[in-house]
Design an enzyme around this catalytic site. Sequence first.
Site, PDB file in Angstrom:
ATOM      1  N   LYS A 279       0.846  -1.207   0.000  1.00  0.00           N
ATOM      2  CA  LYS A 279       0.000   0.000   0.000  1.00  0.00           C
ATOM      3  C   LYS A 279       0.884   1.261   0.000  1.00  0.00           C
ATOM      4  O   LYS A 279       1.984   1.284   0.551  1.00  0.00           O
ATOM      5  CB  LYS A 279      -0.954  -0.017   1.199  1.00  0.00           C
ATOM      6  CG  LYS A 279      -1.989  -1.161   1.082  1.00  0.00           C
ATOM      7  CD  LYS A 279      -3.399  -0.703   0.828  1.00  0.00           C
ATOM      8  CE  LYS A 279      -4.297  -1.837   0.321  1.00  0.00           C
ATOM      9  NZ  LYS A 279      -5.277  -2.317   1.294  1.00  0.00           N
TER      10      LYS A 279
ATOM     11  N   ARG B   6      -3.719 -10.079   4.049  1.00  0.00           N
ATOM     12  CA  ARG B   6      -4.021 -10.114   2.612  1.00  0.00           C
ATOM     13  C   ARG B   6      -2.793  -9.573   1.881  1.00  0.00           C
ATOM     14  O   ARG B   6      -2.484  -8.386   1.993  1.00  0.00           O
ATOM     15  CB  ARG B   6      -5.265  -9.260   2.346  1.00  0.00           C
ATOM     16  CG  ARG B   6      -5.764  -9.316   0.913  1.00  0.00           C
ATOM     17  CD  ARG B   6      -7.044  -8.494   0.745  1.00  0.00           C
ATOM     18  NE  ARG B   6      -7.487  -8.529  -0.631  1.00  0.00           N
ATOM     19  CZ  ARG B   6      -7.019  -7.740  -1.590  1.00  0.00           C
ATOM     20  NH1 ARG B   6      -6.098  -6.845  -1.326  1.00  0.00           N
ATOM     21  NH2 ARG B   6      -7.458  -7.854  -2.832  1.00  0.00           N
TER      22      ARG B   6
HETATM   23  N1  HH2 Z   1      -7.384  -3.866  -0.304  1.00  0.00           N
HETATM   24  C1  HH2 Z   1      -7.597  -3.882  -1.631  1.00  0.00           C
HETATM   25  C2  HH2 Z   1      -8.608  -4.667  -2.199  1.00  0.00           C
HETATM   26  N2  HH2 Z   1      -9.401  -5.444  -1.416  1.00  0.00           N
HETATM   27  N3  HH2 Z   1      -9.984  -6.246   0.719  1.00  0.00           N
HETATM   28  C3  HH2 Z   1      -9.801  -6.232   2.030  1.00  0.00           C
HETATM   29  N4  HH2 Z   1     -10.581  -6.996   2.816  1.00  0.00           N
HETATM   30  N5  HH2 Z   1      -8.831  -5.467   2.630  1.00  0.00           N
HETATM   31  C4  HH2 Z   1      -8.007  -4.662   1.907  1.00  0.00           C
HETATM   32  O1  HH2 Z   1      -7.147  -3.972   2.503  1.00  0.00           O
HETATM   33  C5  HH2 Z   1      -8.177  -4.643   0.491  1.00  0.00           C
HETATM   34  C6  HH2 Z   1      -9.193  -5.453  -0.081  1.00  0.00           C
HETATM   35  C7  HH2 Z   1      -6.730  -3.048  -2.514  1.00  0.00           C
HETATM   36  O2  HH2 Z   1      -5.590  -3.746  -2.860  1.00  0.00           O
HETATM   37  P1  HH2 Z   1      -5.405  -4.561  -4.218  1.00  0.00           P
HETATM   38  O3  HH2 Z   1      -6.370  -5.684  -4.343  1.00  0.00           O
HETATM   39  O4  HH2 Z   1      -3.984  -4.970  -4.307  1.00  0.00           O
HETATM   40  O5  HH2 Z   1      -5.646  -3.476  -5.352  1.00  0.00           O
HETATM   41  P2  HH2 Z   1      -6.896  -3.075  -6.253  1.00  0.00           P
HETATM   42  O6  HH2 Z   1      -8.042  -2.705  -5.378  1.00  0.00           O
HETATM   43  O7  HH2 Z   1      -6.358  -1.909  -7.042  1.00  0.00           O
HETATM   44  O8  HH2 Z   1      -7.245  -4.252  -7.114  1.00  0.00           O
END
Ligand code: HH2
Length: 256
Positions: A202, A237
Amino acid sequence: MGIVNVTPDSFSDGGEHLDPDVAAAAARRMVAEGAAIVDVGGESTRPGSDGVTLDEELRRVIPVLEQLEGVPMSIDTAKSEVARRALELGAELVNDVTALRGDPELAGVVADADGYLCLMHMQGEPRTMQIDPRYDDVAGEVAAFLEQRLSVAVAAGIPEEHVCLDPGIGFGKTAEQNFELVRRLDVLLALGRPVLVGLSRKSSLGRLFDPAAQTGTLAASLGAAVAAYDRGASVFRVHDVREHVEALAAAGAVCE
Ligand code: HH2
């Protein structure tokens, strides 16, 4: 929890897993590296993102889930129809970043399938959430929100034991607010449910070193995960499974 984003635009791994075969292979590799579950998502929720249609989200995730029979899976979605199809294909957990505020049908779908659910805190919505987020008491407000959403889930027939809670790192929070949430994780743990944290890569971690960073480094992600573990988080995660399994195993060996 290993992250498999089947998206062109996710903030750190966008485009890597657009081919279903590549995504499924990545998921299997993560489980081989020690992930307890893989979180498959077809919609980016990064700051500034707009969302995708139901058809597009299904088109991205279903071919991946179909290849993952027998692999412990979670579906990262706020849409009941995506969740329903994923649960039919064997997903065990629905990871809803809207905490049941996005789709009124979602709670019933999870309850009917006897599924597990992650409820995440977000202030605002992805398109605008990083514009001047404000709290009087970030930990207290996030805990009050999650307590209320937990009661909504339970009222819809989802057993409390099937729910984990997530402070929503980076979802309508400054870097300092994110760090305070981890520091004061006891306030969330007092709700009596396991706490999931998503610190991996992040931007708050990257900005410790470069004010313009859009992502955090692996080393910074590991440091933050270990700190969250020390404060009582139990689900992580992450994009880099092997490294997190090793770091957390070492932290566990030292702390216990
Ligand atoms: N962060 C992201 C997406 N889903 N779900 C939970 N429960 N907690 C989180 O912190 C969280 C999440 C964002 O990260 P990422 O999936 O890597 O990116 P993107 O939303 O751009 O696909």
